[in-house]
Design a protein around this motif. Structure first.
Motif, PDB file in Angstrom:
ATOM      1  N   TYR A 158      16.416-103.544   5.751  1.00 30.44           N
ATOM      2  CA  TYR A 158      16.811-101.980   6.780  1.00 30.44           C
ATOM      3  C   TYR A 158      17.924-102.553   7.535  1.00 30.44           C
ATOM      4  CZ  TYR A 158      15.596 -97.824   8.841  1.00 30.44           C
ATOM      5  OH  TYR A 158      15.911 -96.765   9.752  1.00 30.44           O
ATOM      6  N   LEU A 159      17.619-103.735   8.299  1.00 24.77           N
ATOM      7  CA  LEU A 159      18.455-104.515   8.674  1.00 24.77           C
ATOM      8  C   LEU A 159      19.868-104.136   8.812  1.00 24.77           C
ATOM      9  CD1 LEU A 159      16.771-106.089  11.668  1.00 24.77           C
ATOM     10  CD2 LEU A 159      17.355-103.683  12.253  1.00 24.77           C
ATOM     11  N   MET A 160      19.866-105.876   7.551  1.00 30.44           N
ATOM     12  CA  MET A 160      20.948-105.837   6.844  1.00 30.44           C
ATOM     13  C   MET A 160      21.233-104.304   6.324  1.00 30.44           C
ATOM     14  SD  MET A 160      19.559-108.715   4.215  1.00 30.44           S
ATOM     15  CE  MET A 160      21.005-109.021   3.880  1.00 30.44           C
ATOM     16  N   TYR A 161      20.673-102.820   5.696  1.00 33.37           N
ATOM     17  CA  TYR A 161      21.262-102.095   5.163  1.00 33.37           C
ATOM     18  C   TYR A 161      21.816-101.255   6.589  1.00 33.37           C
ATOM     19  CZ  TYR A 161      22.102 -97.616   2.487  1.00 33.37           C
ATOM     20  OH  TYR A 161      22.082 -96.841   1.952  1.00 33.37           O
ATOM     21  N   HIS A 162      21.403-101.552   7.484  1.00 36.95           N
ATOM     22  CA  HIS A 162      22.065 -99.822   8.732  1.00 36.95           C
ATOM     23  C   HIS A 162      22.493-100.460   9.338  1.00 36.95           C
ATOM     24  CE1 HIS A 162      19.688 -96.922   6.477  1.00 36.95           C
ATOM     25  NE2 HIS A 162      18.377 -96.942   6.615  1.00 36.95           N
ATOM     26  N   VAL A 163      22.121-101.604   9.706  1.00 39.87           N
ATOM     27  CA  VAL A 163      22.605-102.779  10.741  1.00 39.87           C
ATOM     28  C   VAL A 163      23.990-103.688  10.171  1.00 39.87           C
ATOM     29  CG1 VAL A 163      22.249-104.421  12.986  1.00 39.87           C
ATOM     30  CG2 VAL A 163      21.060-102.782  12.827  1.00 39.87           C
ATOM     31  N   ASP A 164      24.077-104.750   9.567  1.00 43.74           N
ATOM     32  CA  ASP A 164      24.846-106.097   9.550  1.00 43.74           C
ATOM     33  C   ASP A 164      25.981-104.449   8.255  1.00 43.74           C
ATOM     34  OD1 ASP A 164      24.068-107.211  10.232  1.00 43.74           O
ATOM     35  OD2 ASP A 164      23.212-107.965   8.778  1.00 43.74           O
ATOM     36  N   GLY A 165      25.479-103.097   7.693  1.00 41.11           N
ATOM     37  CA  GLY A 165      26.268-102.614   6.633  1.00 41.11           C
ATOM     38  C   GLY A 165      26.548-103.063   5.789  1.00 41.11           C
ATOM     39  N   LEU A 166      25.159-103.527   4.668  1.00 44.83           N
ATOM     40  CA  LEU A 166      25.812-104.274   3.403  1.00 44.83           C
ATOM     41  C   LEU A 166      24.896-102.968   2.674  1.00 44.83           C
ATOM     42  CD1 LEU A 166      24.235-107.803   4.172  1.00 44.83           C
ATOM     43  CD2 LEU A 166      26.044-107.423   3.833  1.00 44.83           C
ATOM     44  N   THR A 200      23.175-101.755  -0.763  1.00 45.98           N
ATOM     45  CA  THR A 200      22.030-102.310  -2.115  1.00 45.98           C
ATOM     46  C   THR A 200      22.161-103.810  -2.784  1.00 45.98           C
ATOM     47  OG1 THR A 200      22.071-100.877  -3.384  1.00 45.98           O
ATOM     48  CG2 THR A 200      20.732-100.661  -1.417  1.00 45.98           C
ATOM     49  N   TRP A 201      23.950-103.551  -3.514  1.00 46.34           N
ATOM     50  CA  TRP A 201      23.759-105.383  -3.657  1.00 46.34           C
ATOM     51  C   TRP A 201      23.765-105.802  -3.216  1.00 46.34           C
ATOM     52  CZ3 TRP A 201      23.424-103.785  -9.353  1.00 46.34           C
ATOM     53  CH2 TRP A 201      23.304-103.566  -9.526  1.00 46.34           C
ATOM     54  N   LYS A 221      22.190-109.415  -4.009  1.00 41.35           N
ATOM     55  CA  LYS A 221      22.896-111.245  -4.450  1.00 41.35           C
ATOM     56  C   LYS A 221      22.856-111.876  -3.302  1.00 41.35           C
ATOM     57  CE  LYS A 221      27.553-112.744  -4.751  1.00 41.35           C
ATOM     58  NZ  LYS A 221      28.785-112.496  -5.633  1.00 41.35           N
ATOM     59  N   ALA A 222      22.925-111.472  -2.297  1.00 45.81           N
ATOM     60  CA  ALA A 222      22.332-112.965  -0.898  1.00 45.81           C
ATOM     61  C   ALA A 222      20.737-112.909  -0.907  1.00 45.81           C
ATOM     62  CB  ALA A 222      22.637-111.790   0.417  1.00 45.81           C
ATOM     63  N   GLU A 223      19.825-112.883  -1.767  1.00 46.65           N
ATOM     64  CA  GLU A 223      18.584-112.835  -1.540  1.00 46.65           C
ATOM     65  C   GLU A 223      17.771-113.514  -2.655  1.00 46.65           C
ATOM     66  OE1 GLU A 223      15.498-109.793  -0.089  1.00 46.65           O
ATOM     67  OE2 GLU A 223      17.005-110.466   2.468  1.00 46.65           O
ATOM     68  N   GLY A 224      18.731-113.032  -4.222  1.00 47.58           N
ATOM     69  CA  GLY A 224      18.664-113.644  -5.106  1.00 47.58           C
ATOM     70  C   GLY A 224      17.425-112.984  -6.027  1.00 47.58           C
ATOM     71  N   SER A 255      14.887-103.303  -6.349  1.00 50.37           N
ATOM     72  CA  SER A 255      14.323-103.491  -5.676  1.00 50.37           C
ATOM     73  C   SER A 255      14.071-103.911  -4.339  1.00 50.37           C
ATOM     74  CB  SER A 255      13.654-105.483  -5.995  1.00 50.37           C
ATOM     75  OG  SER A 255      14.498-106.408  -5.770  1.00 50.37           O
ATOM     76  N   ILE A 256      15.545-103.827  -4.140  1.00 47.96           N
ATOM     77  CA  ILE A 256      16.608-103.733  -2.572  1.00 47.96           C
ATOM     78  C   ILE A 256      16.099-102.657  -2.516  1.00 47.96           C
ATOM     79  CG2 ILE A 256      17.891-103.590  -1.142  1.00 47.96           C
ATOM     80  CD1 ILE A 256      16.798-106.452  -2.310  1.00 47.96           C
ATOM     81  N   HIS A 257      16.783-101.360  -3.603  1.00 44.83           N
ATOM     82  CA  HIS A 257      16.867-100.199  -3.364  1.00 44.83           C
ATOM     83  C   HIS A 257      15.115 -99.552  -2.562  1.00 44.83           C
ATOM     84  CE1 HIS A 257      18.001 -95.586  -3.452  1.00 44.83           C
ATOM     85  NE2 HIS A 257      16.491 -95.644  -4.504  1.00 44.83           N
ATOM     86  N   GLU A 258      13.825-100.002  -3.973  1.00 40.71           N
ATOM     87  CA  GLU A 258      12.129 -99.324  -3.270  1.00 40.71           C
ATOM     88  C   GLU A 258      12.403-100.111  -2.161  1.00 40.71           C
ATOM     89  OE1 GLU A 258      10.739-100.994  -7.099  1.00 40.71           O
ATOM     90  OE2 GLU A 258      11.702 -98.832  -8.386  1.00 40.71           O
TER      91      GLU A 258
END
Length: 169
Positions: free
Chosen positions: A127-135, A137-138, A142-145, A150-153
């Motif tokens: 959630y923080l990576m998406y909303h705060v860091d602006g990354l 879902t792809w 990639k970062a988590e392998g 599954s990131i989207h869900e």
């Protein structure tokens, strides 16, 4: 008489007579008009009056030029605000606004921490990576392998959990 539109001084100086500009027109008093109206006066009196008139118009033109140089363009007025002292009322209002903003920030921070504590560790990180860091879902996947789906869900589940907590609170 020549057509001098820009300057009363030029209009008067380069005409044969004494020129008066009015809102509805221009009047020129010639030597003949002056002598006809003033039988006891001479051509030298007219020249002296013409010279006086020229000097008056010249002083007016110089005063207008001096004043025009003092005028400030609206675009430059922003710079003058830096040298002005704010009024006590403005200072008081600014202080109140800053205090309210600080209190609002603290409330929002407390709410955000409370909501993030309701998420699982994985949900919180993503959630923080998406909303705060602006990354995207792809990028997170990639970062988590892991798979992007599954990131989207995971993010959808986190959003659902946050909405549920907010609705109950």
């Amino acid at each position: 008489m020549k057509n001098y539109k820009d300057s009363d001084y030029a209009l008067n100086k380069y005409s044969g007579g004494i020129v008066y500009r009015f809102a509805d027109g221009i009047v020129e008093v010639t030597l003949a008009d002056y002598l006809a109206e003033n039988p006891g006066k001479t051509e030298n009196d007219f020249r002296a009056l013409k010279e006086l008139s020229n000097n008056i118009y010249l002083m007016q033109a110089q005063d207008e030029n001096a004043q025009t140089k003092k005028n400030t363009c609206f675009d430059e007025l922003d710079e003058t605000s830096l040298c002005c002292e704010p009024s006590p009322e403005d200072l008081f209002i600014d202080e109140l606004n800053a205090q309210e903003e600080s209190e609002r920030y603290e409330r929002n921070l407390k709410t955000a921490r409370f909501l993030l504590d309701k998420l699982t560790e994985v949900q919180r990180r993503r959630y923080l990576m998406y909303h705060v860091d602006g990354l995207s879902t792809w990028e997170i996947a990639k970062a988590e392998g892991v798979n992007q789906k599954s990131i989207h869900e995971c993010l959808e589940a986190a959003d659902k959990k946050i909405k549920k907590v907010l609705a109950s609170g």
